[in-house]
Design a protein around this motif. Structure first.
Motif, PDB file in Angstrom:
ATOM      1  N   SER A 128       1.102  -1.046  -0.196  1.00 20.28           N
ATOM      2  CA  SER A 128      -0.051  -0.354   0.090  1.00 20.28           C
ATOM      3  C   SER A 128       1.471   1.222  -0.424  1.00 20.28           C
ATOM      4  O   SER A 128       0.692   2.466  -0.281  1.00 20.28           O
ATOM      5  CB  SER A 128      -0.761  -0.229   1.107  1.00 20.28           C
ATOM      6  OG  SER A 128      -1.732   1.576   1.032  1.00 20.28           O
ATOM      7  N   ASP A 129       1.640   0.918   0.784  1.00 15.79           N
ATOM      8  CA  ASP A 129       2.548   2.643   0.823  1.00 15.79           C
ATOM      9  C   ASP A 129       3.576   2.798  -0.370  1.00 15.79           C
ATOM     10  O   ASP A 129       4.081   2.980  -1.011  1.00 15.79           O
ATOM     11  CB  ASP A 129       3.654   2.597   1.762  1.00 15.79           C
ATOM     12  CG  ASP A 129       2.804   2.277   3.640  1.00 15.79           C
ATOM     13  OD1 ASP A 129       1.914   2.746   3.296  1.00 15.79           O
ATOM     14  OD2 ASP A 129       3.959   1.563   4.154  1.00 15.79           O
ATOM     15  N   ALA A 130       3.816   1.695  -1.128  1.00 12.89           N
ATOM     16  CA  ALA A 130       4.863   1.637  -2.936  1.00 12.89           C
ATOM     17  C   ALA A 130       3.833   2.014  -4.126  1.00 12.89           C
ATOM     18  O   ALA A 130       4.548   3.230  -4.478  1.00 12.89           O
ATOM     19  CB  ALA A 130       5.120   0.159  -2.226  1.00 12.89           C
ATOM     20  N   GLY A 131       2.625   1.858  -3.286  1.00 10.56           N
ATOM     21  CA  GLY A 131       1.751   1.713  -4.780  1.00 10.56           C
ATOM     22  C   GLY A 131       0.518   2.434  -4.505  1.00 10.56           C
ATOM     23  O   GLY A 131      -0.307   2.516  -5.444  1.00 10.56           O
TER      24      GLY A 131
ATOM     25  N   PRO B 185      -3.782   1.990  -3.724  1.00  7.35           N
ATOM     26  CA  PRO B 185      -5.340   1.558  -3.559  1.00  7.35           C
ATOM     27  C   PRO B 185      -4.515   0.283  -5.061  1.00  7.35           C
ATOM     28  O   PRO B 185      -5.462  -0.971  -4.950  1.00  7.35           O
ATOM     29  CB  PRO B 185      -5.575   1.753  -3.176  1.00  7.35           C
ATOM     30  CG  PRO B 185      -5.768   3.825  -2.381  1.00  7.35           C
ATOM     31  CD  PRO B 185      -3.779   3.234  -3.136  1.00  7.35           C
ATOM     32  N   VAL B 186      -4.215   1.214  -6.204  1.00  9.58           N
ATOM     33  CA  VAL B 186      -4.461  -0.301  -7.141  1.00  9.58           C
ATOM     34  C   VAL B 186      -3.522  -0.975  -6.962  1.00  9.58           C
ATOM     35  O   VAL B 186      -3.785  -2.131  -7.185  1.00  9.58           O
ATOM     36  CB  VAL B 186      -4.055   1.020  -8.333  1.00  9.58           C
ATOM     37  CG1 VAL B 186      -3.628  -0.239  -9.542  1.00  9.58           C
ATOM     38  CG2 VAL B 186      -4.596   2.013  -8.987  1.00  9.58           C
ATOM     39  N   ALA B 187      -1.998  -0.685  -6.140  1.00  4.58           N
ATOM     40  CA  ALA B 187      -1.070  -1.817  -6.253  1.00  4.58           C
ATOM     41  C   ALA B 187      -1.436  -2.795  -5.024  1.00  4.58           C
ATOM     42  O   ALA B 187      -1.479  -4.044  -5.532  1.00  4.58           O
ATOM     43  CB  ALA B 187       0.505  -0.813  -5.503  1.00  4.58           C
ATOM     44  N   LEU B 188      -2.573  -2.489  -4.369  1.00  6.07           N
ATOM     45  CA  LEU B 188      -2.712  -2.799  -2.916  1.00  6.07           C
ATOM     46  C   LEU B 188      -3.681  -3.865  -3.637  1.00  6.07           C
ATOM     47  O   LEU B 188      -3.686  -5.379  -3.167  1.00  6.07           O
ATOM     48  CB  LEU B 188      -3.754  -2.457  -2.149  1.00  6.07           C
ATOM     49  CG  LEU B 188      -4.170  -3.200  -0.785  1.00  6.07           C
ATOM     50  CD1 LEU B 188      -3.556  -3.745  -0.085  1.00  6.07           C
ATOM     51  CD2 LEU B 188      -4.733  -1.884   0.174  1.00  6.07           C
ATOM     52  N   CYS B 189      -4.884  -3.759  -4.332  1.00  5.87           N
ATOM     53  CA  CYS B 189      -5.759  -4.296  -5.441  1.00  5.87           C
ATOM     54  C   CYS B 189      -5.326  -5.535  -6.559  1.00  5.87           C
ATOM     55  O   CYS B 189      -5.115  -6.669  -6.267  1.00  5.87           O
ATOM     56  CB  CYS B 189      -6.622  -3.436  -5.922  1.00  5.87           C
ATOM     57  SG  CYS B 189      -7.402  -2.657  -5.374  1.00  5.87           S
ATOM     58  N   LEU B 190      -4.222  -4.912  -7.040  1.00  7.82           N
ATOM     59  CA  LEU B 190      -3.434  -6.148  -7.683  1.00  7.82           C
ATOM     60  C   LEU B 190      -2.254  -7.149  -7.097  1.00  7.82           C
ATOM     61  O   LEU B 190      -2.527  -7.910  -7.783  1.00  7.82           O
ATOM     62  CB  LEU B 190      -2.232  -5.279  -8.477  1.00  7.82           C
ATOM     63  CG  LEU B 190      -3.129  -4.470  -9.507  1.00  7.82           C
ATOM     64  CD1 LEU B 190      -1.615  -3.603 -11.018  1.00  7.82           C
ATOM     65  CD2 LEU B 190      -3.816  -5.064 -10.429  1.00  7.82           C
ATOM     66  N   PHE B 191      -1.994  -6.553  -5.708  1.00  5.87           N
ATOM     67  CA  PHE B 191      -1.235  -7.740  -4.933  1.00  5.87           C
ATOM     68  C   PHE B 191      -2.331  -8.903  -4.084  1.00  5.87           C
ATOM     69  O   PHE B 191      -2.284  -9.903  -4.182  1.00  5.87           O
ATOM     70  CB  PHE B 191      -1.306  -6.823  -4.124  1.00  5.87           C
ATOM     71  CG  PHE B 191      -0.360  -7.502  -2.647  1.00  5.87           C
ATOM     72  CD1 PHE B 191       0.640  -8.660  -3.205  1.00  5.87           C
ATOM     73  CD2 PHE B 191      -0.493  -8.075  -1.502  1.00  5.87           C
ATOM     74  CE1 PHE B 191       1.265  -9.503  -1.962  1.00  5.87           C
ATOM     75  CE2 PHE B 191       0.060  -8.763  -0.429  1.00  5.87           C
ATOM     76  CZ  PHE B 191       1.443  -9.342  -0.891  1.00  5.87           C
ATOM     77  N   MET B 192      -3.858  -8.504  -3.713  1.00  3.72           N
ATOM     78  CA  MET B 192      -4.787  -8.953  -3.471  1.00  3.72           C
ATOM     79  C   MET B 192      -4.692 -10.370  -4.773  1.00  3.72           C
ATOM     80  O   MET B 192      -5.425 -10.883  -4.820  1.00  3.72           O
ATOM     81  CB  MET B 192      -5.676  -8.284  -3.154  1.00  3.72           C
ATOM     82  CG  MET B 192      -5.746  -7.721  -2.153  1.00  3.72           C
ATOM     83  SD  MET B 192      -6.845  -6.970  -0.360  1.00  3.72           S
ATOM     84  CE  MET B 192      -6.453  -6.553   0.677  1.00  3.72           C
ATOM     85  N   PHE B 193      -5.366  -9.122  -6.187  1.00  2.00           N
ATOM     86  CA  PHE B 193      -5.707 -10.150  -7.027  1.00  2.00           C
ATOM     87  C   PHE B 193      -5.030 -11.605  -7.326  1.00  2.00           C
ATOM     88  O   PHE B 193      -4.858 -12.542  -7.715  1.00  2.00           O
ATOM     89  CB  PHE B 193      -6.301  -9.550  -8.336  1.00  2.00           C
ATOM     90  CG  PHE B 193      -6.156 -10.247  -9.312  1.00  2.00           C
ATOM     91  CD1 PHE B 193      -7.938 -10.933  -9.747  1.00  2.00           C
ATOM     92  CD2 PHE B 193      -5.260 -10.491 -10.727  1.00  2.00           C
ATOM     93  CE1 PHE B 193      -7.848 -11.808 -11.101  1.00  2.00           C
ATOM     94  CE2 PHE B 193      -5.485 -11.436 -11.835  1.00  2.00           C
ATOM     95  CZ  PHE B 193      -6.969 -11.709 -12.086  1.00  2.00           C
ATOM     96  N   ALA B 194      -3.234 -11.035  -6.958  1.00  2.00           N
ATOM     97  CA  ALA B 194      -1.941 -12.123  -7.489  1.00  2.00           C
ATOM     98  C   ALA B 194      -2.399 -12.919  -6.352  1.00  2.00           C
ATOM     99  O   ALA B 194      -1.614 -14.344  -6.533  1.00  2.00           O
ATOM    100  CB  ALA B 194      -0.518 -11.461  -7.273  1.00  2.00           C
ATOM    101  N   ILE B 195      -2.633 -12.794  -5.049  1.00  2.00           N
ATOM    102  CA  ILE B 195      -2.570 -13.365  -4.338  1.00  2.00           C
ATOM    103  C   ILE B 195      -3.503 -14.754  -4.989  1.00  2.00           C
ATOM    104  O   ILE B 195      -3.647 -15.842  -4.507  1.00  2.00           O
ATOM    105  CB  ILE B 195      -3.072 -13.231  -2.689  1.00  2.00           C
ATOM    106  CG1 ILE B 195      -2.385 -12.030  -1.994  1.00  2.00           C
ATOM    107  CG2 ILE B 195      -3.717 -14.197  -1.917  1.00  2.00           C
ATOM    108  CD1 ILE B 195      -2.235 -11.486  -0.421  1.00  2.00           C
TER     109      ILE B 195
END
Length: 229
Positions: A193-196, A198-208
């Motif tokens: 979240s700090d790095a990217g 909400p967009v990065a967080l959504c992509l990370f969760m999708f990747a999980i």
């Protein structure tokens, strides 16, 4: 019975050890991670979910091996195999790849060690280390000829349904817990979240979710191949 009694029992005991280490030996959740565990306690953590599900699964598997007469139990075990495979592999791999080297996590453990919690490092390993290897041993032991007639081996549909549903549930729980407590359960979520944002967080969760489903498909393919399908 999908697996021999000895294999099922070893897996059951391994998951019992992981769950017991977290319950009786580890630093209590309200001390180790007071923010995320404010309302849910250990229930907030994927480790707890995985070890409970793993223990229940292999208790059922052991019962099936002891009394190999229930087609319904065999069918349930095969349908849920992709979930236990994905969770078991993910628990061990994700801990050592993501959580163990995380600096925030390491700092918290150093602080607790200095406060007198001398087993903080050992119990962290005990909670996570057996799931992956035990899952692989169990997968290697599954034989179609041990199953009751008309019971199918795990399918891709089982992988998509059970793993996808569980991970959506757990990530929704994680988001709800973040909204209620203001804290992420695992530091990696805060890092992303700090790095990217909400967009990065959504992509990370999708990747999980994708990773979990892919792991489940690997388990299905592995069992199918070793049974000549």
């Amino acid at each position: 019975m999908p697996a021999p009694f000895a294999t099922a029992t070893a897996c059951m005991l391994g998951y019992a050890l992981q769950l017991g280490a977290g319950r009786y030996l580890a630093v209590p959740a309200h001390i180790f991670s007071p923010g995320p565990s404010k309302y849910l306690g250990s229930f907030a953590f994927l480790t707890f979910h995985t070890n409970v599900i793993g223990l229940l699964y292999f208790v059922l598997c052991t019962a099936s091996a002891a009394d190999a007469s229930s087609a319904a139990i065999d069918a349930l075990l095969m349908q849920l195999f992709p979930l236990i495979f994905a969770l078991g592999i993910f628990l061990t791999a994700a801990y050592y790849a993501l959580e163990y080297p995380n600096e925030q996590n390491r700092m918290a453990k150093r602080k607790l060690f200095k406060q007198g919690y001398r087993h903080v490092y050992l119990t962290s390993h005990l909670e996570h280390i057996f799931a992956g290897p035990l899952t692989l041993v169990y997968a290697c032991s599954i034989r179609r000829d041990r199953l009751q007639p008309n019971v199918l081996l795990p399918t891709s549909d089982d992988a998509n349904l059970y793993v996808g549903a569980f991970l959506i549930y757990y990530l929704a729980l994680t988001l709800g817990n973040k909204a209620a407590t203001g804290c992420w359960v695992y530091p990696i979520f805060q890092d992303v979240s700090d790095a990217g944002g909400p967009v990065a967080l959504c992509l990370f969760m999708f990747a999980i979710i994708v990773t979990g489903i892919c792991l489940a498909h690997v388990g299905v393919l592995f069992v199918s191949n070793q049974n000549g399908l």
